[in-house]
Design a protein around this motif. Structure first.
Motif, short mmCIF file in Angstrom:
data_model
loop_
_atom_site.label_atom_id
_atom_site.label_comp_id
_atom_site.label_asym_id
_atom_site.label_seq_id
_atom_site.Cartn_x
_atom_site.Cartn_y
_atom_site.Cartn_z
N THR A 107 47.23 44.13 33.43
CA THR A 107 46.55 42.86 33.21
C THR A 107 46.07 42.76 31.76
O THR A 107 45.87 43.76 31.08
CB THR A 107 45.33 42.69 34.13
OG1 THR A 107 44.45 43.81 33.98
CG2 THR A 107 45.74 42.54 35.58
N THR A 161 52.86 29.57 35.41
CA THR A 161 51.61 30.16 34.94
C THR A 161 50.69 30.50 36.11
O THR A 161 49.97 31.51 36.07
CB THR A 161 50.89 29.18 33.98
OG1 THR A 161 51.82 28.72 33.00
CG2 THR A 161 49.74 29.87 33.27
N CYS A 165 48.57 34.35 36.85
CA CYS A 165 47.11 34.40 36.67
C CYS A 165 46.45 35.02 37.90
O CYS A 165 46.69 34.60 39.03
CB CYS A 165 46.57 33.00 36.44
SG CYS A 165 44.77 32.94 36.24
N LEU A 212 45.38 37.77 33.25
CA LEU A 212 46.80 37.46 33.43
C LEU A 212 47.58 38.71 33.80
O LEU A 212 47.24 39.83 33.37
CB LEU A 212 47.36 36.87 32.14
CG LEU A 212 46.61 35.66 31.58
CD1 LEU A 212 47.10 35.34 30.18
CD2 LEU A 212 46.75 34.45 32.49
#
Length: 469
Positions: A107, A161, A165, A212
């Motif tokens: 991440t 996206t 996330c 992310l």
């Protein structure tokens, strides 16, 4: 803006970060294509989440609307204030830090104003990959990417996206901070609040940070450009590539002959891989976690099968990084070539992959019948069903006169999209540009639920008013 609120904003962020002069505000008030310029009371530039929260509280107390702004690369007027001058623009460009990289958890924690390219670079420095890739990655911000659920060229392998996330930090319309920066793949403790804010275009709150997902860097990737006789052949090629390469197929882009003709006209220095012209082209990328020879072998074997079965008419496989980059530039320069050619009417649509060829043929015919000579610039991410279906005037037709027919052309295209079971917005969002179209095509029950969520989270209606709803 009242003198009292203006003074309070200056106390929060410093006088130099509150822009009230028309000339200083100008760069923040015009959309990327330069077709609309709004007005604002001021432009606010906070440097951290606490300042964003204080500014939102101050604006809420004074009932002043807020328009969040990222990198100004949107195409639907989502981050541009209206002409009333009632709102403030809140730019997140100073919230641009990479806060942490956790390679073991795969991440990266970043602030909303971080430029996409800088996030990709930070991931690469840690030996990892952040796979979101867009033509505007050198200037778009991750906050904007999240607020529109951006797609890009790698959705086929890695998702939008939203799929990239894990957690968010959000300032609510009350000026409270929701700290949801959790790097968890599983968290089944109630409503998925994160999902509300991704794709909401700043209408429910202001995203200030995100956790992310990172992925392992592939050992190698290779690219090919395939010449095709039809969109039907492109779909057949996609199926073949998925069967042969599975998840190693990371990109599959469709481009019409007219797209590459525009690129060749306006960017003659770019490669011309084929001697002749073909109706359609597919740009393929295959990545391997093993080796370059493994990636090249998979791609060459699949293309050989496509040529043997007459799915493909011709193909060029890149033999170097430079050649791969050159082939990708053909795709990435299509929007630039359109801009060089003049004004056009853009559509960002998605369809069931199986119906794309039929949609193109049907909609092309309807437009040709209604506007003889018009030119369709059709390209996009075929692997995830997303087409950029743009319409340009024919030879000798004045661009401004053609744009006067925008609503009629939009109606033809969007009616066709819905008839084929598609969506009028795949990755650009709704903003103010498509708001009325959303009313026409969105299920009334869905719209009512969306309005209820908006009213519950933003009862004063100050968050990016006039966008989406």
């Amino acid at each position: 803006m009242t003198d009292e609120l203006l003074k309070r904003c200056r106390d929060i962020v410093g006088a130099s970060w509150v822009l009230a002069d028309e000339a200083a505000m100008a760069p923040y008030l015009t959309d990327w294509r330069g077709r609309f310029t709004g007005r604002a009371r001021a432009v606010l530039l906070p440097s951290n989440t606490a300042e964003v929260a204080q500014l939102v509280r101050a604006c809420a107390e004074h009932r002043v609307p807020i328009v969040p702004r990222g990198g100004r690369t949107g195409l639907v007027l989502g981050s541009v204030p209206d002409a009333s001058g009632a709102a403030v623009v809140l730019s997140l460009r100073r919230l641009n830090r990479v806060r942490a990289v956790d390679a073991t958890n795969r991440t990266i924690t970043v602030e909303a104003g971080a430029i996409l390219q800088s996030i990709r670079d930070a991931a690469a420095a840690a030996g990892m990959l952040f796979p979101l890739s867009l033509a505007a990655e050198g200037s778009c911000t991750i906050g904007g990417n999240l607020s529109t659920n951006a797609g890009g060229t790698a959705v086929l392998r890695y998702g939008n996206t939203r799929e990239l996330c894990l957690g968010l930090e959000v300032v609510t319309p009350k000026g409270e901070v929701w700290d949801g920066l959790r790097g968890l793949r599983k968290d089944n403790t109630g409503y998925a609040l994160r999902e509300l804010f991704i794709g909401a275009e700043g209408t429910l709150g202001i995203i200030t940070g995100a956790v992310l997902k990172l992925h392992p860097q592939p050992k190698a990737s290779t690219v090919a450009l395939v010449a095709l006789e039809s969109a039907e052949d492109a779909l057949a090629l996609l199926s073949l590539m998925q069967e042969r390469c599975a998840s190693s197929l990371t990109g599959f882009e469709l481009m019409s002959d007219f797209c590459l003709h525009l690129v060749a006209t306006h960017f003659p220095h770019l490669p011309r891989p084929f001697d002749g012209r073909h109706p359609q082209y597919a740009l393929l990328e295959v990545s391997s976690s093993e080796s370059e020879s493994h990636a090249v072998g998979m791609l060459e074997n699949a293309i050989e099968a496509a040529l043997e079965t007459a799915i493909a008419g011709d193909a060029v496989v890149a033999t170097s990084m430079a050649q791969s980059g050159g082939l990708w530039q053909l795709r990435e320069h299509i929007p630039l070539a359109q801009a060089s050619a003049g004004k056009n009417i853009k559509h960002d649509v998605s369809l069931p992959i199986s119906r794309i060829a039929e949609f193109i043929a049907t909609t092309d015919a309807k437009l040709a019948d209604a506007f003889p000579g018009c030119q369709v610039v059709c390209f996009g991410h075929l692997g995830d069903g997303n087409l950029h279906y743009n319409v340009a005037p024919g030879e000798g037709v004045a661009h401004d006169a053609f744009l006067a027919h925008q609503s009629d052309i939009n109606r033809i295209v969007h009616d066709s999209v819905v008839a084929f079971g598609g969506s009028i917005s795949a990755e650009h969002g709704i903003g103010a540009l498509k708001r009325e179209d959303l009313k026409r095509y969105k299920d009334p029950v869905e719209l009512e639920m969306m309005r209820a969520i908006k009213a519950a989270l933003d009862p004063l209606g100050i968050m990016n008013p006039g966008k989406i709803l």
